[in-house]
Design an enzyme around this catalytic site. Structure first.
Site, PDB file in Angstrom:
ATOM      1  N   ASP A 165       1.531  -0.239   5.501  1.00 19.47           N
ATOM      2  CA  ASP A 165       0.746   0.906   5.964  1.00 19.47           C
ATOM      3  C   ASP A 165      -0.678   0.638   5.493  1.00 19.47           C
ATOM      4  O   ASP A 165      -1.065   0.994   4.381  1.00 19.47           O
ATOM      5  CB  ASP A 165       1.306   2.202   5.371  1.00 19.47           C
ATOM      6  CG  ASP A 165       0.648   3.445   5.947  1.00 19.47           C
ATOM      7  OD1 ASP A 165      -0.333   3.309   6.698  1.00 19.47           O
ATOM      8  OD2 ASP A 165       1.111   4.554   5.632  1.00 19.47           O
TER       9      ASP A 165
ATOM     10  N   CYS B 164      -2.698   4.965  10.206  1.00 14.79           N
ATOM     11  CA  CYS B 164      -2.832   6.353  10.680  1.00 14.79           C
ATOM     12  C   CYS B 164      -4.215   6.524  11.304  1.00 14.79           C
ATOM     13  O   CYS B 164      -5.010   7.358  10.896  1.00 14.79           O
ATOM     14  CB  CYS B 164      -2.609   7.348   9.539  1.00 14.79           C
ATOM     15  SG  CYS B 164      -3.662   7.107   8.093  1.00 14.79           S
TER      16      CYS B 164
ATOM     17  N   CYS C 117       0.864  -1.186   0.000  1.00 18.69           N
ATOM     18  CA  CYS C 117       0.000   0.000   0.000  1.00 18.69           C
ATOM     19  C   CYS C 117       0.899   1.234   0.000  1.00 18.69           C
ATOM     20  O   CYS C 117       0.773   2.133   0.829  1.00 18.69           O
ATOM     21  CB  CYS C 117      -0.936  -0.002   1.199  1.00 18.69           C
ATOM     22  SG  CYS C 117      -1.859  -1.554   1.408  1.00 18.69           S
TER      23      CYS C 117
ATOM     24  N   ALA D 216       1.766   3.837  -2.252  1.00 14.66           N
ATOM     25  CA  ALA D 216       1.554   5.192  -2.779  1.00 14.66           C
ATOM     26  C   ALA D 216       1.005   6.120  -1.698  1.00 14.66           C
ATOM     27  O   ALA D 216       0.275   5.662  -0.807  1.00 14.66           O
ATOM     28  CB  ALA D 216       0.581   5.116  -3.963  1.00 14.66           C
ATOM     29  N   PRO D 217       1.388   7.407  -1.752  1.00 11.24           N
ATOM     30  CA  PRO D 217       2.126   8.119  -2.814  1.00 11.24           C
ATOM     31  C   PRO D 217       3.647   8.025  -2.717  1.00 11.24           C
ATOM     32  O   PRO D 217       4.338   8.675  -3.492  1.00 11.24           O
ATOM     33  CB  PRO D 217       1.658   9.558  -2.632  1.00 11.24           C
ATOM     34  CG  PRO D 217       1.405   9.680  -1.172  1.00 11.24           C
ATOM     35  CD  PRO D 217       0.850   8.345  -0.741  1.00 11.24           C
ATOM     36  N   GLY D 218       4.177   7.263  -1.741  1.00 11.90           N
ATOM     37  CA  GLY D 218       5.587   6.936  -1.829  1.00 11.90           C
ATOM     38  C   GLY D 218       6.528   7.488  -0.790  1.00 11.90           C
ATOM     39  O   GLY D 218       7.740   7.315  -0.923  1.00 11.90           O
ATOM     40  N   GLY D 219       6.020   8.128   0.266  1.00 12.60           N
ATOM     41  CA  GLY D 219       6.919   8.677   1.274  1.00 12.60           C
ATOM     42  C   GLY D 219       7.810   7.620   1.900  1.00 12.60           C
ATOM     43  O   GLY D 219       9.032   7.792   2.024  1.00 12.60           O
ATOM     44  N   LYS D 220       7.222   6.492   2.273  1.00 15.87           N
ATOM     45  CA  LYS D 220       7.993   5.418   2.908  1.00 15.87           C
ATOM     46  C   LYS D 220       8.889   4.714   1.888  1.00 15.87           C
ATOM     47  O   LYS D 220      10.005   4.298   2.215  1.00 15.87           O
ATOM     48  CB  LYS D 220       7.041   4.450   3.600  1.00 15.87           C
ATOM     49  CG  LYS D 220       6.223   5.106   4.714  1.00 15.87           C
ATOM     50  CD  LYS D 220       5.170   4.162   5.281  1.00 15.87           C
ATOM     51  CE  LYS D 220       4.334   4.865   6.332  1.00 15.87           C
ATOM     52  NZ  LYS D 220       3.515   5.958   5.771  1.00 15.87           N
TER      53      LYS D 220
END
Length: 416
Positions: free
Chosen positions: A295, A348, A232, A234-238
């Site tokens: 996530d 979150c 899961c 996107a949007p790609g921070g991790k």
């Protein structure tokens, strides 16, 4: 019909956005106001501010208006009160535009006089407004939160939701963000600003990511040279965190459009990962991974301070389907890891049923699965962030620094 001024145009756009959320049940997004440029940006900001303080506006109106007006008129009054008492707008201009907005529709024009009278009176009620408590979260969310965290903590969280969220950035290792404060966990924090104009944006030195959202990837420890699966993603921070730390990252997501954003972020930052568009419940990798980060989809209630529309869109019935999906995804994530591999599970959410309970249930149904308890202090977090099998971050943490999003995260390890 009145010809809109610039301020009236933005306020009319705000009304459209409020109806979009409150009547149509759709998320607040840019491009929905029918405006462009500065007016569109102002309308989006005012809609978020109005939704955030709507409970206070309604409480004040209830004290001074005998009959509840039509929905559109109610939104005009809410917007005007929030602009006057929270945004510091000049009452004269706000009231004039509010009356003009009431007159733009045959259904509300007869209530223009009511709008004028109520707002001229309540524009002076600054002390009364300041004494109003923070708006209460919806009952379906408030009840389990009060049970989990206690009444005092719940009210502190509700108060934290009224504080504008700062702009948090994650920088590549060894880099800093010019003009930003470095918070104890390593993220960089600014009061705000236009992201694309900040130093380092074009160079791809950093990306936008709340300080809480940056923690799960850190819990995997040293990932240099490891094969890591970001589920899961996107949007790609991790994904970018893991890639910047030297991992060989597979970034899987069900949504093609969201993966397109991930690819854009990777291109801007010059980082490498393998995006995969697939359903994690059906997808099978060629080989197990050294580590997996999940996530999971959730109610996203930990992000209410950034997304004021969420309390008006989520319902208790959303929980059952989401927790069932989290259960299945966590089982898949565990299965994707090699023996001895680490799995970070996070959501979150403010609710234990989407966090602590999921980790506890996974430990019970997977013999040999273990939890590594992170040390919050070593990670730059307050000691109270320690929770069952992991970390529990809530919006009222770091009150002097600007708070953080709500998150739960746990580090699990498959038996070797």
């Amino acid at each position: 019909m009145t010809v809109p001024s610039d301020s009236l145009s933005a306020r009319m756009g705000t009304l459209r956005l409020l109806a979009h959320v409150l009547r149509d049940g759709r998320m607040l997004r840019d491009g929905q106001s029918g405006l462009t440029g500065p007016d569109a940006a102002r309308a989006l900001r005012l809609a978020g501010l109005t939704l955030r303080h709507m409970g206070r506006a309604d409480a004040l109106l209830k004290r001074h208006v005998e009959r509840q007006p039509a929905a559109r008129v109610r939104d005009i009054l809410r917007l005007a009160l929030v602009e006057i008492h929270e945004d510091g707008a000049a009452p004269h201009g706000v009231v004039n535009d509010a009356v003009a907005m009431a007159r733009t529709s045959p259904k509300t024009t007869k209530q223009a006089g009511l709008v004028n009278a109520v707002l001229r009176k309540l524009a002076e009620a600054r002390d009364e407004w300041a004494a109003l408590p923070a708006p209460a979260l919806p009952a379906w969310l408030r009840k389990p939160m009060a049970k989990a965290w206690g009444r005092d903590r719940l009210e502190a969280i509700e108060a934290a939701h009224l504080v504008p969220a700062p702009l948090d950035l994650t920088a590549k290792p060894g880099l800093a963000v010019e003009g930003a404060e470095r918070v104890p966990t390593g993220s960089f924090r600014l009061a705000g600003g236009q992201v694309s104009t900040l130093p380092g944006y074009e160079a791809g030195d950093w990306w936008v990511q709340d300080a809480a959202a940056a923690m799960p990837a850190r819990l995997l420890g040293d990932v240099a040279g490891l094969r890591v699966l970001d589920l899961c993603a996107a949007p790609g921070g991790k994904t970018m965190q893991l890639a910047a730390a030297g991992a060989d990252v597979t970034a899987l997501d069900l949504s093609g459009p969201r993966l397109a954003r991930l690819r854009e972020n990777l291109a801007r930052t010059g980082l490498a990962a393998e995006p995969v568009e697939a359903d994690a419940l059906d997808w099978t990798p060629q080989a197990p991974f050294d580590a997996v980060l999940l996530d999971a989809p959730c109610t996203a209630t930990g992000t209410i301070r950034r997304h004021a529309d969420l309390p008006h869109l989520r319902e208790a019935r959303d929980l059952e389907a989401l927790t069932a999906l989290q259960y299945r995804l966590l089982d898949r994530a565990i299965g994707f890891a090699r023996p001895g591999g680490r799995i970070v599970f996070c959501t979150c959410s403010l609710l234990p049923v989407e966090g602590e309970h999921q980790a506890s249930a996974a430990l019970k149904r997977h013999p040999g699965l273990a939890a590594d308890a992170p040390d919050p202090v070593a990670l730059g977090l307050p000691i109270e962030a320690a929770s069952a099998h992991g970390l529990r971050l809530l919006p009222d943490l770091w009150p002097g620094l600007g708070g953080m999003d709500g998150f739960y995260m746990a580090v699990l390890r498959r038996p070797g």
